[in-house]
Write an enzyme that holds these catalytic residues in place. Structure first.
Site, PDB file in Angstrom:
ATOM      1  N   ARG A 158      10.639   7.152   3.825  1.00 57.82           N
ATOM      2  CA  ARG A 158      10.574   8.891   4.035  1.00 57.82           C
ATOM      3  C   ARG A 158      11.087   8.984   4.725  1.00 57.82           C
ATOM      4  NH1 ARG A 158       4.402   9.831   3.761  1.00 57.82           N
ATOM      5  NH2 ARG A 158       5.314  12.187   4.590  1.00 57.82           N
ATOM      6  N   ASP A 172       1.026   5.787   0.087  1.00 56.38           N
ATOM      7  CA  ASP A 172       0.639   6.878   1.537  1.00 56.38           C
ATOM      8  C   ASP A 172      -0.323   7.750  -0.345  1.00 56.38           C
ATOM      9  OD1 ASP A 172      -0.014   5.520   3.197  1.00 56.38           O
ATOM     10  OD2 ASP A 172       2.432   6.781   4.141  1.00 56.38           O
ATOM     11  N   TYR A 178      12.277   0.520  -3.566  1.00 61.26           N
ATOM     12  CA  TYR A 178      11.363   2.014  -3.867  1.00 61.26           C
ATOM     13  C   TYR A 178      12.453   2.673  -4.093  1.00 61.26           C
ATOM     14  CZ  TYR A 178       7.436   0.842  -0.605  1.00 61.26           C
ATOM     15  OH  TYR A 178       5.844   0.631  -0.432  1.00 61.26           O
ATOM     16  N   ARG A 237       0.582  -0.807   0.037  1.00 69.61           N
ATOM     17  CA  ARG A 237       0.263  -0.102  -0.503  1.00 69.61           C
ATOM     18  C   ARG A 237       0.491   1.289   0.067  1.00 69.61           C
ATOM     19  NH1 ARG A 237      -4.724  -0.844   4.563  1.00 69.61           N
ATOM     20  NH2 ARG A 237      -1.648  -1.699   6.450  1.00 69.61           N
TER      21      ARG A 237
END
Length: 271
Positions: A205, A60, A118, A58
């Site tokens: 992040r 954001d 990522y 998932r």
């Protein structure tokens, strides 16, 4: 050799890309537009019955994907091109299916994944961006990429990443194996590439936030390792904005034959 038409009840894996700007994130919401919501609506139109998908990871609000993977069990017979072309005619401009492939019943988009990749993109220039404003994190102060890379290497391996997880993270364990964390620059663009067996909520992040602080010179190189050892989220500083984050692709065992390992994020750097 003549191809075999998939049967009713076939499990499908799909690869899709999306621009996260304008969506409330991946997960379906009753009052906001989500990537899951528009995808399921499009697939249900093709199937002419409700379709629910399971996702590899998932994302954001504002986070993008180059090759997100989902699976679902189809109650109807459709060829691969029907899922792709049919769904794409119904999807908004910011979401597109790239491929569809029948998979064995034991394939699971989330639990079959061995790792996830990522990329965090930073635009490091003095002036504010126009074209990149929703697709990078803009940092106007000069960043020392070599220092960031040295700090990144101290975070590799299997650790308790509690200091890099969001307070709302629901993962049962904070232990993750971070096998790659690399910082590279091309012109004004900086990429932070991360790969692990799994990521905690906001982990990438928060890793980027720590490395940015080191790159600015606000913190010493050794601070990254100190944050990790503290297991305290309060020690890690600012969470980097979602606009710079891209889910590149999951990795699966070769038995499934999915076209995920060939996904190249290089175009983001102008390669």
């Amino acid at each position: 050799m003549e191809s075999v038409m998939p049967m009713s009840g076939t499990r499908w894996a799909l690869g899709l890309e999306y621009d996260g700007h304008g969506f409330c994130g991946w997960q379906r919401q009753s009052d906001q537009e989500s990537v899951q919501g528009v995808l399921e609506t499009a697939l249900s139109h093709v199937a002419q019955c409700p379709i629910t998908v399971i996702v590899a990871g998932r994302t954001d609000t504002g986070v993008h994907a180059l090759c997100q993977v989902v699976h679902f069990d189809s109650p109807v017979v459709r060829p691969p091109e029907a899922w792709v072309r049919g769904a794409n005619t119904c999807l908004p401009k910011g979401v597109a299916l790239r491929w569809a492939q029948a998979v064995p019943d034991h394939f699971h988009a989330r639990f079959s994944a061995m790792a996830r990749r990522y990329r965090y993109m930073i635009l490091n220039q003095r002036e504010k961006p126009a074209l990149w404003r929703n697709h990078t994190a803009w940092i106007y102060r000069p960043l020392d990429v070599q220092t960031m890379q040295v700090a990144a290497q101290t975070l590799l391996g299997t650790h308790d990443f509690s200091a890099f997880r969001a307070s709302a993270c629901q993962a049962k364990s904070p232990i993750r194996n971070l096998c790659r964390l690399q910082v590279t620059r091309r012109g004004d663009l900086i990429a932070i590439d991360a790969e692990a067996n799994g990521f905690l909520h906001h982990m990438v992040r928060n890793l980027a936030g720590v490395l940015i602080a080191v790159g600015k010179g606000d913190r010493p190189v050794g601070w990254a390792a100190e944050v990790l050892a503290s297991c305290d989220r309060c020690q890690a500083g600012v969470t980097a904005p979602p606009s710079g984050l891209y889910f590149v692709a999951p990795r699966y065992p070769a038995e499934f034959g999915l076209p995920v390992d060939a996904v190249d994020a290089g175009f983001l750097m102008g390669h």
